[in-house]
Design an enzyme around this catalytic site. Structure first.
Site, short mmCIF file in Angstrom:
data_model
loop_
_atom_site.label_atom_id
_atom_site.label_comp_id
_atom_site.label_asym_id
_atom_site.label_seq_id
_atom_site.Cartn_x
_atom_site.Cartn_y
_atom_site.Cartn_z
N GLY A 1 0.78 -1.24 0.00
CA GLY A 1 0.00 0.00 0.00
C GLY A 1 0.81 1.28 0.00
N GLN A 2 2.15 1.19 -0.08
CA GLN A 2 2.94 2.42 -0.10
C GLN A 2 2.52 3.28 -1.29
OE1 GLN A 2 4.14 -0.59 0.28
NE2 GLN A 2 5.90 -0.68 1.64
N LYS A 3 2.67 4.60 -1.12
CA LYS A 3 2.20 5.52 -2.15
C LYS A 3 2.77 5.15 -3.53
CE LYS A 3 0.51 10.07 -1.50
NZ LYS A 3 0.48 11.17 -0.58
#
Ligand code: G3D
Length: 216
Positions: free
Chosen positions: A101-103
């Site tokens: 889910g990291q940007k």
């Protein structure tokens, strides 16, 4: 379920000579609903559901998958790409895609949308600072056409942390109550204690199964 397997299934069904005269691949192209129906029949028979699990980084996605799968949650490393887990859940086989889910990884989420039956959106209930960011990311996922038919389960995770936001307040910030034409459900849970996880998976599996059986 690949197109080839669906085509093979239809072939095996030995259509009447009159129907055989019509090229069946073409009939799918002419009628996407026929393709959807054939795909549903195969999936219902195999009782396989594809579940995509996304949310901001650190929300607890990997921990949830491990907890539900009965694995140790003592050592969790951040998901840098994706993990796929096949789990048996009641009569169903769930293929769960846990995507980082990291940007920087969110742009790749769309590579996993195809053929998703159920979407699990995981929220860190104790991270009120990023709740707006979380709402925006969810809104953009829900705009995706490929996910239009997917059932949406929101796990308000980390309920065991003191000061975690309550489930109703999270539903408000995420705008869930404004969603129309969409099956959604929010459940408070903790991947550490296990609270709420089975309730959530029960709802998701039942909701997906009802839809697929209705089509089949
Ligand atoms: P992600 O896959 O969404 O990125 P992870 O998140 O599953 O890697 O979890 C991120 C951190 O949150 C982990 O801690 C994990 O132990 C913790 N966590 C996950 N679920 C819960 C929960 O329900 N309650 C609490 N208290 N913590 C949770 P670390 O310290 O390894 O970063």
């Amino acid at each position: 379920m690949g197109l080839l397997s669906i085509i093979k299934k239809v072939r095996d069904a030995r259509p009447s000579p009159r129907r055989r005269a019509r090229p069946f691949v073409r009939s799918f192209v002419d009628s996407p609903s026929e393709l959807a129906r054939a795909r549903s029949q195969v999936k219902a028979k195999e009782r396989e559901l594809r579940v995509l699990m996304v949310g901001l980084d650190n929300a607890g996605k990997t921990t949830i998958v491990k907890r539900v799968n009965g694995e140790s949650i003592d050592e969790i490393s951040p998901t840098l790409g994706f993990n796929i887990k096949t789990m048996t859940y009641g009569d169903y086989s769930l293929n769960v895609w846990d995507v980082g889910g990291q940007k920087t990884l969110r742009a790749y989420w769309r590579n996993y949308y195809e053929a998703t039956d159920g979407l699990i959106w995981v929220v860190d209930s104790a991270d009120s600072r990023r709740m707006r960011d979380c709402a925006e990311a969810l809104a953009s996922v829900l705009e995706e056409e490929k996910l239009a038919g997917a059932s949406v389960l929101v796990f308000a995770n980390k309920r065991d942390i003191r000061g975690a936001m309550d489930v109703d307040a999270i539903a408000d910030v995420l705008g869930l109550k404004r969603l129309v034409n969409r099956h959604w459900h929010i459940v408070g849970c903790s991947a550490v204690t296990g609270e709420g996880l089975l309730d959530g998976f029960d709802w998701l599996v039942n909701d997906c199964a009802e839809r697929i059986y209705m089509l089949a």
